[in-house]
Design a protein around this motif. Structure first.
Motif, PDB file in Angstrom:
ATOM      1  N   GLU A 194       0.843  -1.192   0.000  1.00  0.00           N
ATOM      2  CA  GLU A 194       0.000   0.000   0.000  1.00  0.00           C
ATOM      3  C   GLU A 194       0.880   1.244   0.000  1.00  0.00           C
ATOM      4  OE1 GLU A 194      -3.377   0.084   0.091  1.00  0.00           O
ATOM      5  OE2 GLU A 194      -3.780  -2.062   0.336  1.00  0.00           O
ATOM      6  N   LEU A 195       0.647   2.151  -0.937  1.00  0.00           N
ATOM      7  CA  LEU A 195       1.407   3.394  -1.004  1.00  0.00           C
ATOM      8  C   LEU A 195       0.459   4.580  -1.025  1.00  0.00           C
ATOM      9  CD1 LEU A 195       4.209   2.728  -3.683  1.00  0.00           C
ATOM     10  CD2 LEU A 195       4.445   2.708  -1.198  1.00  0.00           C
ATOM     11  N   ASP A 196       0.873   5.644  -0.349  1.00  0.00           N
ATOM     12  CA  ASP A 196       0.133   6.903  -0.395  1.00  0.00           C
ATOM     13  C   ASP A 196       0.829   7.809  -1.396  1.00  0.00           C
ATOM     14  OD1 ASP A 196      -1.178   9.282  -0.033  1.00  0.00           O
ATOM     15  OD2 ASP A 196      -1.018   9.306   2.152  1.00  0.00           O
ATOM     16  N   GLY A 197       0.164   8.077  -2.517  1.00  0.00           N
ATOM     17  CA  GLY A 197       0.771   8.881  -3.565  1.00  0.00           C
ATOM     18  C   GLY A 197       1.054  10.306  -3.151  1.00  0.00           C
ATOM     19  N   ALA A 198       0.437  10.764  -2.058  1.00  0.00           N
ATOM     20  CA  ALA A 198       0.698  12.117  -1.569  1.00  0.00           C
ATOM     21  C   ALA A 198       2.127  12.257  -1.054  1.00  0.00           C
ATOM     22  CB  ALA A 198      -0.288  12.480  -0.461  1.00  0.00           C
ATOM     23  N   LEU A 199       2.813  11.122  -0.895  1.00  0.00           N
ATOM     24  CA  LEU A 199       4.219  11.143  -0.486  1.00  0.00           C
ATOM     25  C   LEU A 199       5.075  11.905  -1.489  1.00  0.00           C
ATOM     26  CD1 LEU A 199       6.411   9.925   1.460  1.00  0.00           C
ATOM     27  CD2 LEU A 199       6.506   7.966  -0.085  1.00  0.00           C
ATOM     28  N   GLY A 200       4.677  11.920  -2.737  1.00  0.00           N
ATOM     29  CA  GLY A 200       5.434  12.611  -3.787  1.00  0.00           C
ATOM     30  C   GLY A 200       4.584  12.719  -5.041  1.00  0.00           C
ATOM     31  N   GLY A 201       5.197  13.022  -6.155  1.00  0.00           N
ATOM     32  CA  GLY A 201       4.477  13.177  -7.408  1.00  0.00           C
ATOM     33  C   GLY A 201       4.418  11.879  -8.186  1.00  0.00           C
ATOM     34  N   GLY A 202       4.572  11.993  -9.515  1.00  0.00           N
ATOM     35  CA  GLY A 202       4.494  10.821 -10.367  1.00  0.00           C
ATOM     36  C   GLY A 202       5.593   9.811 -10.105  1.00  0.00           C
ATOM     37  N   GLN A 203       6.683  10.261  -9.467  1.00  0.00           N
ATOM     38  CA  GLN A 203       7.782   9.340  -9.217  1.00  0.00           C
ATOM     39  C   GLN A 203       7.383   8.214  -8.273  1.00  0.00           C
ATOM     40  OE1 GLN A 203      10.476  10.158  -6.262  1.00  0.00           O
ATOM     41  NE2 GLN A 203      12.279   9.485  -7.343  1.00  0.00           N
ATOM     42  N   VAL A 204       6.525   8.488  -7.304  1.00  0.00           N
ATOM     43  CA  VAL A 204       6.060   7.446  -6.394  1.00  0.00           C
ATOM     44  C   VAL A 204       5.346   6.352  -7.185  1.00  0.00           C
ATOM     45  CG1 VAL A 204       4.520   6.925  -4.463  1.00  0.00           C
ATOM     46  CG2 VAL A 204       5.898   9.010  -4.425  1.00  0.00           C
ATOM     47  N   LEU A 205       4.523   6.766  -8.131  1.00  0.00           N
ATOM     48  CA  LEU A 205       3.838   5.805  -8.994  1.00  0.00           C
ATOM     49  C   LEU A 205       4.836   5.014  -9.828  1.00  0.00           C
ATOM     50  CD1 LEU A 205       1.244   4.724 -10.480  1.00  0.00           C
ATOM     51  CD2 LEU A 205       1.587   6.626 -12.081  1.00  0.00           C
ATOM     52  N   ARG A 206       5.787   5.704 -10.477  1.00  0.00           N
ATOM     53  CA  ARG A 206       6.729   5.017 -11.365  1.00  0.00           C
ATOM     54  C   ARG A 206       7.604   4.032 -10.595  1.00  0.00           C
ATOM     55  NH1 ARG A 206       6.729  10.304 -13.389  1.00  0.00           N
ATOM     56  NH2 ARG A 206       8.592  10.830 -12.181  1.00  0.00           N
ATOM     57  N   SER A 207       8.137   4.463  -9.451  1.00  0.00           N
ATOM     58  CA  SER A 207       8.970   3.559  -8.650  1.00  0.00           C
ATOM     59  C   SER A 207       8.150   2.379  -8.144  1.00  0.00           C
ATOM     60  CB  SER A 207       9.600   4.306  -7.476  1.00  0.00           C
ATOM     61  OG  SER A 207      10.545   5.257  -7.921  1.00  0.00           O
ATOM     62  N   GLY A 208       6.901   2.657  -7.739  1.00  0.00           N
ATOM     63  CA  GLY A 208       6.032   1.572  -7.286  1.00  0.00           C
ATOM     64  C   GLY A 208       5.781   0.552  -8.374  1.00  0.00           C
ATOM     65  N   LEU A 209       5.520   1.020  -9.596  1.00  0.00           N
ATOM     66  CA  LEU A 209       5.312   0.097 -10.714  1.00  0.00           C
ATOM     67  C   LEU A 209       6.567  -0.726 -10.999  1.00  0.00           C
ATOM     68  CD1 LEU A 209       3.390   2.459 -13.182  1.00  0.00           C
ATOM     69  CD2 LEU A 209       2.434   0.454 -12.018  1.00  0.00           C
ATOM     70  N   SER A 210       7.725  -0.056 -11.041  1.00  0.00           N
ATOM     71  CA  SER A 210       8.984  -0.761 -11.307  1.00  0.00           C
ATOM     72  C   SER A 210       9.216  -1.857 -10.282  1.00  0.00           C
ATOM     73  CB  SER A 210      10.161   0.220 -11.276  1.00  0.00           C
ATOM     74  OG  SER A 210      10.065   1.188 -12.285  1.00  0.00           O
ATOM     75  N   LEU A 211       9.039  -1.516  -9.022  1.00  0.00           N
ATOM     76  CA  LEU A 211       9.328  -2.467  -7.944  1.00  0.00           C
ATOM     77  C   LEU A 211       8.282  -3.568  -7.867  1.00  0.00           C
ATOM     78  CD1 LEU A 211      10.502   0.237  -5.447  1.00  0.00           C
ATOM     79  CD2 LEU A 211      11.901  -1.678  -6.221  1.00  0.00           C
ATOM     80  N   ALA A 212       7.035  -3.255  -8.193  1.00  0.00           N
ATOM     81  CA  ALA A 212       6.014  -4.301  -8.238  1.00  0.00           C
ATOM     82  C   ALA A 212       6.374  -5.344  -9.298  1.00  0.00           C
ATOM     83  CB  ALA A 212       4.642  -3.690  -8.532  1.00  0.00           C
ATOM     84  N   MET A 213       6.794  -4.874 -10.474  1.00  0.00           N
ATOM     85  CA  MET A 213       7.181  -5.811 -11.527  1.00  0.00           C
ATOM     86  C   MET A 213       8.386  -6.646 -11.130  1.00  0.00           C
ATOM     87  SD  MET A 213       6.648  -3.759 -15.136  1.00  0.00           S
ATOM     88  CE  MET A 213       7.499  -2.252 -14.688  1.00  0.00           C
ATOM     89  N   VAL A 214       9.407  -5.996 -10.547  1.00  0.00           N
ATOM     90  CA  VAL A 214      10.650  -6.674 -10.195  1.00  0.00           C
ATOM     91  C   VAL A 214      10.442  -7.707  -9.093  1.00  0.00           C
ATOM     92  CG1 VAL A 214      12.887  -6.308  -9.072  1.00  0.00           C
ATOM     93  CG2 VAL A 214      12.202  -4.862 -10.991  1.00  0.00           C
ATOM     94  N   THR A 215       9.610  -7.380  -8.107  1.00  0.00           N
ATOM     95  CA  THR A 215       9.430  -8.272  -6.953  1.00  0.00           C
ATOM     96  C   THR A 215       8.249  -9.213  -7.095  1.00  0.00           C
ATOM     97  OG1 THR A 215       8.003  -6.695  -5.768  1.00  0.00           O
ATOM     98  CG2 THR A 215      10.390  -6.496  -5.436  1.00  0.00           C
ATOM     99  N   GLY A 216       7.322  -8.918  -8.033  1.00  0.00           N
ATOM    100  CA  GLY A 216       6.124  -9.740  -8.158  1.00  0.00           C
ATOM    101  C   GLY A 216       5.058  -9.422  -7.134  1.00  0.00           C
ATOM    102  N   GLN A 217       5.263  -8.376  -6.344  1.00  0.00           N
ATOM    103  CA  GLN A 217       4.297  -7.998  -5.320  1.00  0.00           C
ATOM    104  C   GLN A 217       3.247  -7.048  -5.907  1.00  0.00           C
ATOM    105  OE1 GLN A 217       6.133  -7.320  -1.190  1.00  0.00           O
ATOM    106  NE2 GLN A 217       7.851  -6.895  -2.566  1.00  0.00           N
TER     107      GLN A 217
END
Length: 337
Positions: A3-26
């Motif tokens: 679970e991530l709160d996008g208010a933590l930052g801008g579009g980068q939170v989304l992009r990093s989350g997508l990258s890491l979801a793909m890499v880890t399978g989570q």
């Protein structure tokens, strides 16, 4: 499900989350996407990144629509291959590519990715930054990536195209404490369909403020059909790192002010002895975490760097610490748990 709160930052939170979801399978569930921006939710380039990531790993997605404030992303297996994505606006091709690269480095086969949209636009790294500053460091870590610019695309027209060839690669830790001796420096003004005077004034300002001679001041005329657009870049080639600082020409912004923006970015870095500037620091962190470790020095803790540290530690078994240096700046260190 992370679970991530996008208010933590801008579009980068989304992009990093997508990258890491793909890499880890989570799985990833993100809410309040870009909540603090003047136009919150998914913009065209963010939506393209989501749909591209979903295609690369066969993800199940909910909330993938323009303006959406929430997204649910359940990744499947990463697949290499031939991919082509079109943003449809001048949204950043480079940010979409950076979202996909971590996963494609772990694909079972090589990939060729073509992305159409903006290649040189404000608030995103231009293709030149990736080619000259970021990718050389990833290659030093073991990444096998080639990147070419097929057509320029400036905001607001877009219409640009980049192409990347990515081979499966294992990343090794990188420790970048010093930039090393300065080997060369230059200013490059790109001009597509604007009066030549614009570039001339930008370069003149650089010469006045930084003492660059004529051989260090380069003007590059681009086919007007690939514009209109203007970008000034300052490139510093050191023994251990190359940095690129840039500023974009915009309506009602004087050429001298464009030059000043790039100069001030460069001076903030050069007045310290740290290895990498603000933007390169932020973009090195995720590859280092994937490698299981690494470190670098940088002038200060940016909002992007801070939010990226938090997102990465939610997905990967690493700890990321920052330490103030006596001589000025910060040391950022990533270690496997």
């Amino acid at each position: 499900m992370i679970e991530l709160d996008g208010a933590l930052g801008g579009g980068q939170v989304l992009r990093s989350g997508l990258s890491l979801a793909m890499v880890t399978g989570q799985g990833l569930h993100i809410r309040n996407i870009r909540a603090k921006r003047s136009r919150p939710g998914l913009m065209r380039q963010h939506l393209t990144a989501v749909l591209a990531a979903a295609q690369v790993c066969g993800a199940k997605v909910e909330g993938a629509e323009l303006g959406s404030l929430t997204l649910r992303f359940e990744p499947g297996a990463i697949q290499g291959g031939e991919y082509r994505f079109s943003i449809g606006t001048a949204g950043s091709c480079t940010l979409v590519l950076q979202t996909l690269l971590p996963a494609l480095l772990r694909a079972p086969t090589a990939s060729r990715v073509t992305i159409c949209g903006g290649t040189h636009n404000p608030l995103a790294p231009p293709v030149d930054f990736l080619q000259r500053a970021w990718l050389p460091l990833l290659r030093r870590m073991g990444a096998r990536i080639e990147l070419s610019l097929n057509r320029y695309g400036f905001a607001p027209a877009g219409g640009g195209e980049l192409e990347a060839f990515i081979q499966p690669s294992e990343l090794a830790p990188l420790h970048l404490m010093q930039r090393g001796k300065l080997l060369e420096s230059r200013a490059i003004a790109l001009n597509a369909g604007l009066p030549a005077e614009v570039s001339e004034r930008e370069l003149k300002r650089v010469g006045q403020r930084l003492g660059f001679d004529d051989a260090q001041l380069l003007s590059v005329a681009i086919d007007p059909e690939q514009g209109p657009g203007n970008l000034l870049m300052l490139e510093y080639v050191h023994e251990h790192v190359t940095e690129v600082f840039s500023a974009f020409g915009m309506h009602r912004l004087r050429a001298e002010k464009v030059a000043d923006q790039a100069i001030e970015q460069a001076q903030e870095w050069r007045c310290t002895q740290t290895a990498v500037g603000e933007h390169l620091a932020d973009q090195l962190l995720l590859p280092m975490a994937m490698a299981g470790g690494g470190s670098f020095t940088t002038p200060h803790m940016s909002d992007h760097l801070h939010s990226n540290m938090q997102v990465i530690q939610r997905f990967l078994p690493v700890t990321i610490d920052s330490h103030v240096l006596e001589e000025g700046g910060l040391k950022i260190e990533c270690r496997a748990l």
